[in-house]
Design a protein around this motif. Structure first.
Motif, PDB file in Angstrom:
ATOM      1  N   ASN A  39      51.552  45.578  41.343  1.00  0.00           N
ATOM      2  CA  ASN A  39      52.471  44.485  41.012  1.00  0.00           C
ATOM      3  C   ASN A  39      53.819  44.789  41.675  1.00  0.00           C
ATOM      4  N   SER A 138      44.391  59.102  29.662  1.00  0.00           N
ATOM      5  CA  SER A 138      43.106  58.620  29.170  1.00  0.00           C
ATOM      6  C   SER A 138      43.390  57.679  28.002  1.00  0.00           C
ATOM      7  N   TYR A 152      35.988  50.275  30.143  1.00  0.00           N
ATOM      8  CA  TYR A 152      37.233  51.014  29.908  1.00  0.00           C
ATOM      9  C   TYR A 152      36.918  52.367  29.258  1.00  0.00           C
ATOM     10  N   ALA A 186      46.851  52.903  20.301  1.00  0.00           N
ATOM     11  CA  ALA A 186      47.506  51.643  20.681  1.00  0.00           C
ATOM     12  C   ALA A 186      49.029  51.802  20.719  1.00  0.00           C
ATOM     13  N   MET A 191      49.638  45.484  28.074  1.00  0.00           N
ATOM     14  CA  MET A 191      48.176  45.610  27.936  1.00  0.00           C
ATOM     15  C   MET A 191      47.723  45.307  26.512  1.00  0.00           C
ATOM     16  N   THR A 192      48.429  45.844  25.529  1.00  0.00           N
ATOM     17  CA  THR A 192      48.007  45.598  24.150  1.00  0.00           C
ATOM     18  C   THR A 192      48.354  44.181  23.712  1.00  0.00           C
TER      19      THR A 192
END
Ligand SMILES: NC(=O)c1ccc[n+]([C@@H]2O[C@H](COP(=O)([O-])OP(=O)(O)OC[C@H]3O[C@@H](n4cnc5c(N)ncnc54)[C@H](O)[C@@H]3O)[C@@H](O)[C@H]2O)c1
Length: 250
Positions: A39, A138, A152, A186, A191-192
């Motif tokens: 991006n 990870s 994933y 989380a 992304m979340t």
């Protein structure tokens, strides 16, 4: 003095989220940082907000781009001390619903991207003669079974295992290069945010598996990255650091 004063750190997927937080905190602690991402627009914006930072467009799936990004880092800052293999993405499909192409794509970005980063960073770090630190990102998905994100989960498991292989390889070479892995639960990032949307119709069990009841802030992961990048962790290699607010011990 900053905790990583003068070190040169390359962070992949640094346009947003955890990678951007890592870059900011490493720079605040004295590192010279290179942010890379596919991006380009957001990556340039993020780098512009960090004094002295360099942005390079970089698709971590591409070996030739890894070679040129590391060469550009060495040319610009005179070496490479720290690599954070952070770039990633998530796709919400179970093992039954995952097309092979999607599985390969997700694994190409995270599993192969991390492999290529380790492969090409090691010789560059070795050349400095002062060791180095590779920090792989990870996920607790590598520990838990999360049915909704099959590709994933596989990629994050590969990153976790590869870390030990890289760590022992460097240990045997006695080159002072360390490799550790962080397994976040989380955390509040784009992304979340997209996970919340993608799972809005999912069962409450699926949401619970993604730790919907409490997210950490990216700075919590960045603090661990700074520790692993710094000489404070000089005796730490091949280690795994879970940052999940207790999710995996419930
Ligand atoms: N946010 C979480 O809760 C969480 C939990 C566990 C692990 N992680 C991991 O942390 C890392 C960062 O995630 P995030 O939450 O900050 O997400 P994010 O979407 O904000 O950041 C990921 C970045 O990776 C970049 N990227 C994607 N594909 C790329 C490619 N091929 N080459 C280069 N860059 C690429 C994206 O453009 C994006 O800027 C990922 O590896 C993710 O799996 C995040």
């Amino acid at each position: 003095m900053g905790r990583v004063e003068g070190k040169v750190a390359l962070i992949t997927g640094a346009a947003s989220g955890l990678g951007a937080a890592d870059a900011r905190m490493l720079a605040r602690e004295g590192a010279r940082v290179v942010l890379t991402d596919v991006n380009e627009e957001l990556g340039r914006q993020t780098a512009a907000s960090i004094p002295g930072a360099l942005f390079l467009r970089h698709d971590v799936r591409d070996e030739a781009q890894w070679q040129s990004v590391i060469a550009a880092t060495v040319e610009h800052f005179g070496g490479l001390d720290v690599l954070v293999n952070n770039a990633g993405l998530v796709q919400f499909t179970s093992v039954e619903d995952t097309p092979l192409e999607q599985y390969r794509f997700v694994n190409a970005v995270m599993s192969e991207g991390t492999f290529l980063g380790c492969k090409h960073a090691i010789p560059a770090m070795r050349k400095t003669g002062r060791g180095g630190s590779i920090i792989n990102i990870s996920s607790i998905a590598a520990i838990m079974g999360i049915g909704e994100i099959a590709s994933y989960t596989a990629a994050k498991g590969a990153i976790r295992s590869l870390t030990r292989s890289v760590a022992i390889h460097c240990y045997n070479k006695r080159d002072g290069i360390r490799c550790n892995v962080i397994l976040p639960g989380a955390h509040e990032t784009p992304m979340t945010a997209s996970a919340g949307v993608a799972l809005s119709d999912a069962t409450s069990g699926a949401l619970d598996q993604l730790n919907n009841h409490g997210q950490g802030s990216p700075e919590g992961v960045a603090a661990m990255v700074v520790f692993l990048a710094s000489d404070e962790s000089r005796h730490v290699t091949g280690a795994e650091f879970v940052i999940d607010g207790g999710e995996t011990i419930r």
